[in-house]
Design a protein around this motif. Structure first.
Motif, PDB file in Angstrom:
ATOM      1  N   VAL A  51     123.459  36.923 -69.699  1.00  0.00           N
ATOM      2  CA  VAL A  51     124.104  36.140 -70.765  1.00  0.00           C
ATOM      3  C   VAL A  51     125.574  35.916 -70.424  1.00  0.00           C
ATOM      4  N   GLU A  52     126.247  36.962 -69.986  1.00  0.00           N
ATOM      5  CA  GLU A  52     127.664  36.859 -69.622  1.00  0.00           C
ATOM      6  C   GLU A  52     127.843  36.083 -68.321  1.00  0.00           C
ATOM      7  N   ARG A  54     126.115  33.683 -67.170  1.00  0.00           N
ATOM      8  CA  ARG A  54     125.889  32.250 -67.398  1.00  0.00           C
ATOM      9  C   ARG A  54     127.090  31.537 -68.021  1.00  0.00           C
ATOM     10  N   THR A  55     128.097  32.282 -68.456  1.00  0.00           N
ATOM     11  CA  THR A  55     129.307  31.644 -68.984  1.00  0.00           C
ATOM     12  C   THR A  55     130.173  31.100 -67.856  1.00  0.00           C
ATOM     13  N   GLY A  56     129.934  31.553 -66.629  1.00  0.00           N
ATOM     14  CA  GLY A  56     130.746  31.142 -65.493  1.00  0.00           C
ATOM     15  C   GLY A  56     130.514  29.703 -65.078  1.00  0.00           C
ATOM     16  N   LYS A  57     131.608  29.046 -64.741  1.00  0.00           N
ATOM     17  CA  LYS A  57     131.540  27.682 -64.218  1.00  0.00           C
ATOM     18  C   LYS A  57     131.644  27.699 -62.692  1.00  0.00           C
ATOM     19  N   ASP A  77     135.205  31.519 -66.168  1.00  0.00           N
ATOM     20  CA  ASP A  77     134.824  30.672 -67.302  1.00  0.00           C
ATOM     21  C   ASP A  77     136.019  29.952 -67.916  1.00  0.00           C
ATOM     22  N   SER A  79     138.663  31.464 -69.070  1.00  0.00           N
ATOM     23  CA  SER A  79     139.380  32.351 -69.987  1.00  0.00           C
ATOM     24  C   SER A  79     140.283  33.304 -69.204  1.00  0.00           C
ATOM     25  N   PRO A  82     137.560  36.729 -67.723  1.00  0.00           N
ATOM     26  CA  PRO A  82     136.170  36.360 -67.441  1.00  0.00           C
ATOM     27  C   PRO A  82     135.314  37.594 -67.166  1.00  0.00           C
ATOM     28  N   PHE A  83     134.008  37.436 -67.347  1.00  0.00           N
ATOM     29  CA  PHE A  83     133.081  38.517 -67.065  1.00  0.00           C
ATOM     30  C   PHE A  83     133.082  38.797 -65.565  1.00  0.00           C
TER      31      PHE A  83
END
Length: 120
Positions: A51-52, A54-57, A77, A79, A82-83
């Protein structure tokens, strides 16, 4: 550490015995590289991290700020925090050399994420 076998199909993972290992059962991820792509193998015991991830670009692999002797796989991501996941260098099948590449995240069911990546 047990030796893992990895069968490649170019940048893709064709087969591996990693999924049935004690390390996978314990939730340890593994980084394997081939054909310009790092593959992060995420065992079932660690799939909650997807889940975390998948926030990455895009992704970065860099010396760890979390743990000595590790690299951080950072899922950028946009931010300020980031994770990231720390991977011990013993959980990698080769040294990470600086440059541009891809990062593909794999579970036992197949590839679930593919991002542009930079190794620092």
């Amino acid at each position: 550490m047990n030796l893992f076998t990895i069968e490649n199909a170019g940048a893709d993972l064709k087969a591996t015995n990693y999924w049935d290992s004690e390390h996978a059962s314990a939730g340890f991820c593994f980084l394997s590289a081939n054909a310009g792509t790092w593959r992060l193998l995420v065992p079932e015991a660690a799939e909650h991290l997807l889940v975390e991830m998948r926030t990455g670009k895009r992704a970065t692999i860099e010396p760890s700020i979390q743990a000595a002797g590790c690299v951080d796989v950072v899922f950028e991501d946009g931010s300020a925090s980031p994770f990231s996941i720390a991977i011990d260098k013993r959980q990698m099948d080769r040294a990470a050399l600086p440059g541009r590449c891809r990062l593909a995240v794999w579970t036992q069911r197949g590839k679930v994420l593919d991002l542009a990546c930079r190794v620092r």
